[in-house]
Design a protein around this motif. Structure first.
Motif, mmCIF file in Angstrom:
data_model
loop_
_atom_site.group_PDB
_atom_site.id
_atom_site.type_symbol
_atom_site.label_atom_id
_atom_site.label_comp_id
_atom_site.label_asym_id
_atom_site.label_seq_id
_atom_site.Cartn_x
_atom_site.Cartn_y
_atom_site.Cartn_z
ATOM 1 N N TRP A 67 -34.780 -7.601 18.070
ATOM 2 C CA TRP A 67 -34.623 -9.607 17.046
ATOM 3 C C TRP A 67 -35.204 -8.768 16.412
ATOM 4 C CZ3 TRP A 67 -39.747 -11.892 16.560
ATOM 5 C CH2 TRP A 67 -39.427 -13.819 16.179
ATOM 6 N N PHE A 68 -36.170 -7.873 15.813
ATOM 7 C CA PHE A 68 -36.674 -7.563 14.680
ATOM 8 C C PHE A 68 -35.362 -7.132 13.948
ATOM 9 C CE2 PHE A 68 -41.218 -6.306 16.028
ATOM 10 C CZ PHE A 68 -41.006 -7.868 15.999
ATOM 11 N N PHE A 69 -34.662 -6.149 14.286
ATOM 12 C CA PHE A 69 -33.749 -5.206 14.046
ATOM 13 C C PHE A 69 -32.138 -5.927 13.643
ATOM 14 C CE2 PHE A 69 -29.288 -3.404 13.632
ATOM 15 C CZ PHE A 69 -29.343 -1.647 12.833
ATOM 16 N N GLU A 104 -21.371 0.514 14.366
ATOM 17 C CA GLU A 104 -23.003 0.291 15.939
ATOM 18 C C GLU A 104 -23.685 1.163 15.504
ATOM 19 O OE1 GLU A 104 -22.035 0.671 20.545
ATOM 20 O OE2 GLU A 104 -22.423 2.433 19.221
ATOM 21 N N LEU A 105 -25.335 0.626 15.361
ATOM 22 C CA LEU A 105 -25.964 1.926 15.961
ATOM 23 C C LEU A 105 -27.419 1.514 17.012
ATOM 24 C CD1 LEU A 105 -28.668 1.790 12.163
ATOM 25 C CD2 LEU A 105 -29.706 1.470 14.739
ATOM 26 N N ASN A 106 -27.485 3.061 17.395
ATOM 27 C CA ASN A 106 -27.621 3.144 18.554
ATOM 28 C C ASN A 106 -29.544 2.470 18.832
ATOM 29 O OD1 ASN A 106 -25.718 3.202 20.383
ATOM 30 N ND2 ASN A 106 -26.127 5.462 19.878
ATOM 31 N N LEU A 107 -30.576 1.791 19.527
ATOM 32 C CA LEU A 107 -31.967 1.549 19.445
ATOM 33 C C LEU A 107 -32.387 2.760 20.693
ATOM 34 C CD1 LEU A 107 -33.247 -1.360 19.027
ATOM 35 C CD2 LEU A 107 -32.587 0.010 16.943
ATOM 36 N N MET A 108 -33.554 3.705 19.750
ATOM 37 C CA MET A 108 -33.971 5.234 21.118
ATOM 38 C C MET A 108 -34.188 4.491 22.297
ATOM 39 S SD MET A 108 -32.984 7.968 20.084
ATOM 40 C CE MET A 108 -34.220 8.904 21.210
ATOM 41 N N HIS A 109 -34.028 5.298 23.256
ATOM 42 C CA HIS A 109 -35.105 4.738 24.665
ATOM 43 C C HIS A 109 -36.830 4.402 24.798
ATOM 44 C CE1 HIS A 109 -34.718 8.837 25.846
ATOM 45 N NE2 HIS A 109 -35.823 8.790 26.408
ATOM 46 N N GLN A 110 -36.785 3.274 26.008
ATOM 47 C CA GLN A 110 -38.520 3.813 25.147
ATOM 48 C C GLN A 110 -39.052 2.976 26.966
ATOM 49 O OE1 GLN A 110 -39.929 0.964 22.637
ATOM 50 N NE2 GLN A 110 -38.070 0.197 21.934
ATOM 51 N N PRO A 111 -39.974 3.025 27.486
ATOM 52 C CA PRO A 111 -40.759 2.788 28.723
ATOM 53 C C PRO A 111 -41.396 1.290 28.847
ATOM 54 C CG PRO A 111 -42.174 4.442 28.218
ATOM 55 C CD PRO A 111 -40.637 4.393 27.070
ATOM 56 N N ASP A 112 -40.769 0.724 27.143
ATOM 57 C CA ASP A 112 -41.387 -0.521 27.246
ATOM 58 C C ASP A 112 -40.551 -1.805 26.626
ATOM 59 O OD1 ASP A 112 -42.573 -3.302 26.715
ATOM 60 O OD2 ASP A 112 -44.364 -2.036 25.034
ATOM 61 N N PRO A 152 -37.423 2.371 16.582
ATOM 62 C CA PRO A 152 -36.833 3.406 16.502
ATOM 63 C C PRO A 152 -34.618 3.723 16.161
ATOM 64 C CG PRO A 152 -37.230 2.887 18.303
ATOM 65 C CD PRO A 152 -37.290 1.340 17.208
ATOM 66 N N ALA A 153 -34.589 3.104 15.031
ATOM 67 C CA ALA A 153 -33.387 3.167 14.998
ATOM 68 C C ALA A 153 -32.503 5.388 15.040
ATOM 69 C CB ALA A 153 -32.802 2.846 13.431
ATOM 70 N N ASP A 154 -31.308 5.334 15.563
ATOM 71 C CA ASP A 154 -30.907 6.277 15.938
ATOM 72 C C ASP A 154 -29.352 6.495 15.135
ATOM 73 O OD1 ASP A 154 -30.673 9.198 17.328
ATOM 74 O OD2 ASP A 154 -30.209 8.303 19.203
ATOM 75 N N THR A 155 -28.191 6.394 15.943
ATOM 76 C CA THR A 155 -27.047 7.425 15.409
ATOM 77 C C THR A 155 -26.488 5.486 15.152
ATOM 78 O OG1 THR A 155 -26.374 7.385 17.537
ATOM 79 C CG2 THR A 155 -27.099 9.688 15.985
ATOM 80 N N ALA A 156 -25.968 6.081 14.040
ATOM 81 C CA ALA A 156 -25.403 5.313 13.475
ATOM 82 C C ALA A 156 -23.278 5.965 13.504
ATOM 83 C CB ALA A 156 -25.478 4.540 12.500
ATOM 84 N N ILE A 157 -22.834 5.075 13.964
ATOM 85 C CA ILE A 157 -21.559 4.675 14.143
ATOM 86 C C ILE A 157 -20.266 4.060 13.353
ATOM 87 C CG2 ILE A 157 -21.079 6.438 15.687
ATOM 88 C CD1 ILE A 157 -20.055 4.758 17.645
ATOM 89 N N PHE A 207 -26.736 1.378 4.424
ATOM 90 C CA PHE A 207 -27.323 2.450 5.190
ATOM 91 C C PHE A 207 -29.118 3.595 5.697
ATOM 92 C CE2 PHE A 207 -23.445 1.580 7.796
ATOM 93 C CZ PHE A 207 -24.067 1.067 8.584
ATOM 94 N N THR A 208 -28.945 4.208 4.014
ATOM 95 C CA THR A 208 -30.026 4.949 3.554
ATOM 96 C C THR A 208 -31.158 3.672 3.342
ATOM 97 O OG1 THR A 208 -28.885 6.208 2.783
ATOM 98 C CG2 THR A 208 -31.406 6.025 1.762
ATOM 99 N N ASP A 209 -30.758 2.558 2.726
ATOM 100 C CA ASP A 209 -31.928 1.718 2.835
ATOM 101 C C ASP A 209 -32.423 0.790 4.432
ATOM 102 O OD1 ASP A 209 -32.222 1.642 0.041
ATOM 103 O OD2 ASP A 209 -31.397 -0.277 0.002
ATOM 104 N N LEU A 210 -31.435 0.293 5.566
ATOM 105 C CA LEU A 210 -31.580 0.302 6.519
ATOM 106 C C LEU A 210 -32.519 1.280 7.545
ATOM 107 C CD1 LEU A 210 -30.393 -1.783 9.384
ATOM 108 C CD2 LEU A 210 -28.773 -0.201 9.538
ATOM 109 N N TYR A 211 -31.832 2.664 7.653
ATOM 110 C CA TYR A 211 -33.050 3.404 7.618
ATOM 111 C C TYR A 211 -34.136 3.237 7.570
ATOM 112 C CZ TYR A 211 -29.577 5.050 10.927
ATOM 113 O OH TYR A 211 -28.814 5.197 11.567
#
Length: 447
Positions: A224-226, A207-215, A193-198, A180-184
């Motif tokens: 797709w990249f993730f 599970e890993l959350n990607l932050m909200h964005q207006p695009d 924009p990787a946020d919290t993982a649980i 997970f350190t390498d992943l972040y």
């Protein structure tokens, strides 16, 4: 967007690049190019057959596709997207990915490209002065697939194999801390924009959350990249990672939950009424999502294995419903500050194409906003135990619903609908010839 040419000049360690577009299954299709020839790709684009974005899960041509022999298997022209170069930190040699999307020879967007499908939906929003704000939650499994059966990998720290699911366990996260350190770090390099993982309820599931964005295009790119990153990085660590919907029969499967709100031209959240109920517009969007849910199940559950996840009381909704702050419903309105009022769609599996998923969800919500209809009453309590209209329960039924739908042509191009159906019917035919073990093998590393 980074300027592709200047990016390469600033990163002379990059010796090769990949140019790739997403096919209908979300698989990257493209070419390897020496970095010294990258300027030609940026200036002139690159070419490959239109049919390449319409291959089956094995990477083979669709037998009845009009894109192949019927039209001479003609080329499309692929140009860099606005994202520019993205590092590929899961590879040993310094390498960069140049995301591309497909156009026809005359400059028209190719309607079989899933990224263009999402772009078309977003143009509908812009015409109304609206901007979706999107966040994505991705669930995946870390898996040791070196033996005859799948199991959780050996911990790099303890050298033990813990055969238990641990919901929101710090110990489970620490077990794979190096990964997970390498992943972040890799997400930072790729500007994801990787946020919290649980840790989740499945065996070796996270599970890993990607932050909200207006695009929303960028949000789909990031997802797709993730998925590419997680699968590739896991292999560097000696195990597999998979977003397949249901690798283990006895544990819940993986989802891809989407949260979204919509801003007006002044930046106001049009779902916010200052209280917990949300605006009429929010409920109209919910109505559109519910109207489309049955017919669009093939987008949310695109593979044979997807339907193993969609079973009652297994943390995956089968009934068409919505609710306030209720994770048993298909559509959830989370609590919290009214300024952040949003819709969460919980049906899709982790095995989906992010571009098609966002195109379908945002398109259906906009249909609802345009139609202005109220949804049925929100459910309360356990939605799994209630008598609700159901989404299709089999892959074949989902194909039939998708094909016969009068709603889907309002959201997706006719050519893409046709190509996706041809793809899935071919996969259904060939999957029936494989053993369950062979089916898992093909899905594990692809979806």
């Amino acid at each position: 967007m980074n300027d592709p040419k200047s990016w390469l000049r600033k990163n002379p360690q990059v010796r090769t690049i990949r140019v790739a577009a997403s096919d209908l299954n979300g698989q990257p299709r493209g070419k390897r190019v020496p970095a010294r020839f990258a300027d030609k790709v940026v200036d002139d684009g690159t070419r490959f057959p239109l049919s390449v974005l319409n291959l089956d899960i094995w990477g083979e041509d669709i037998d009845d596709s009009p894109l192949v022999f019927e039209t001479g298997d003609r080329d499309g022209v692929l140009w860099p997207t606005e994202r520019g170069f993205v590092p590929m930190p899961w590879l040993e040699a310094p390498t960069a990915l140049l995301p591309i999307w497909m156009y026809r020879e005359d400059g028209r967007p190719f309607d079989g490209d899933p990224r263009h499908a999402l772009s078309s939906v977003l143009k509908r929003y812009r015409k109304k002065g609206l901007t979706p704000v999107v966040a994505i939650e991705l669930e995946f499994f870390l898996i040791d697939d070196s033996g005859k059966s799948l199991q959780v990998p050996i911990s790099p720290r303890s050298q033990k194999r813990r055969k238990a699911a641990e919901v929101m366990s710090i110990r489970a996260l620490d077990t794979f801390d190096i990964f997970f350190t390498d992943l972040y770090d890799a997400c930072e390099d790729m500007d994801i924009p990787a946020d919290t993982a649980i840790s989740e309820a499945g065996l070796g599931q996270f599970e890993l959350n990607l932050m909200h964005q207006p695009d929303a295009l960028r949000a789909a790119d990031d997802a797709w990249f993730f998925k590419m990153l997680v699968r590739g990085l896991a292999r560097r660590h000696g195990f597999a990672a998979s977003f397949m919907a249901k690798p283990y029969h006895d544990y819940p499967g993986s989802g891809m939950h989407v949260h979204f709100s919509v801003l007006d031209e002044e930046g106001n959240n049009i779902f916010d009424d200052g209280g917990p109920r949300g605006t009429d517009t929010m409920r109209h969007a919910v109505s559109g999502l519910m109207d489309a849910m049955h017919d669009s199940t093939l987008i949310f559950a695109p593979h044979l294995n997807s339907y193993d996840r969609l079973v009652p009381e297994n943390h995956a909704p089968c009934g068409i419903s919505w609710a306030y702050e209720n994770r048993t419903s298909a559509i959830r309105i989370p609590g919290g500050s009214p300024k952040g009022r949003r819709i969460e769609h919980r049906v899709a599996g982790g095995d989906v194409n992010p571009y098609l998923l966002l195109a379908t969800l945002l398109g259906a919500a906009l249909n609802g906003i345009e139609d202005g209809r109220e949804p049925p009453a929100p459910v309360t309590g356990n939605a799994y135990a209630q008598d609700l209209p159901l989404i299709p329960g089999t892959w074949g039924d989902a194909m039939d619903a998708f094909e016969q739908s009068e709603i889907m042509p309002r959201i997706l191009p006719e050519g893409l609908i046709r190509n996706l159906l041809l793809t899935k019917r071919q996969e259904l035919l060939y999957m029936s010839e494989l053993t369950p073990e062979e089916q898992v093998e093909i899905y594990l590393d692809t979806v």
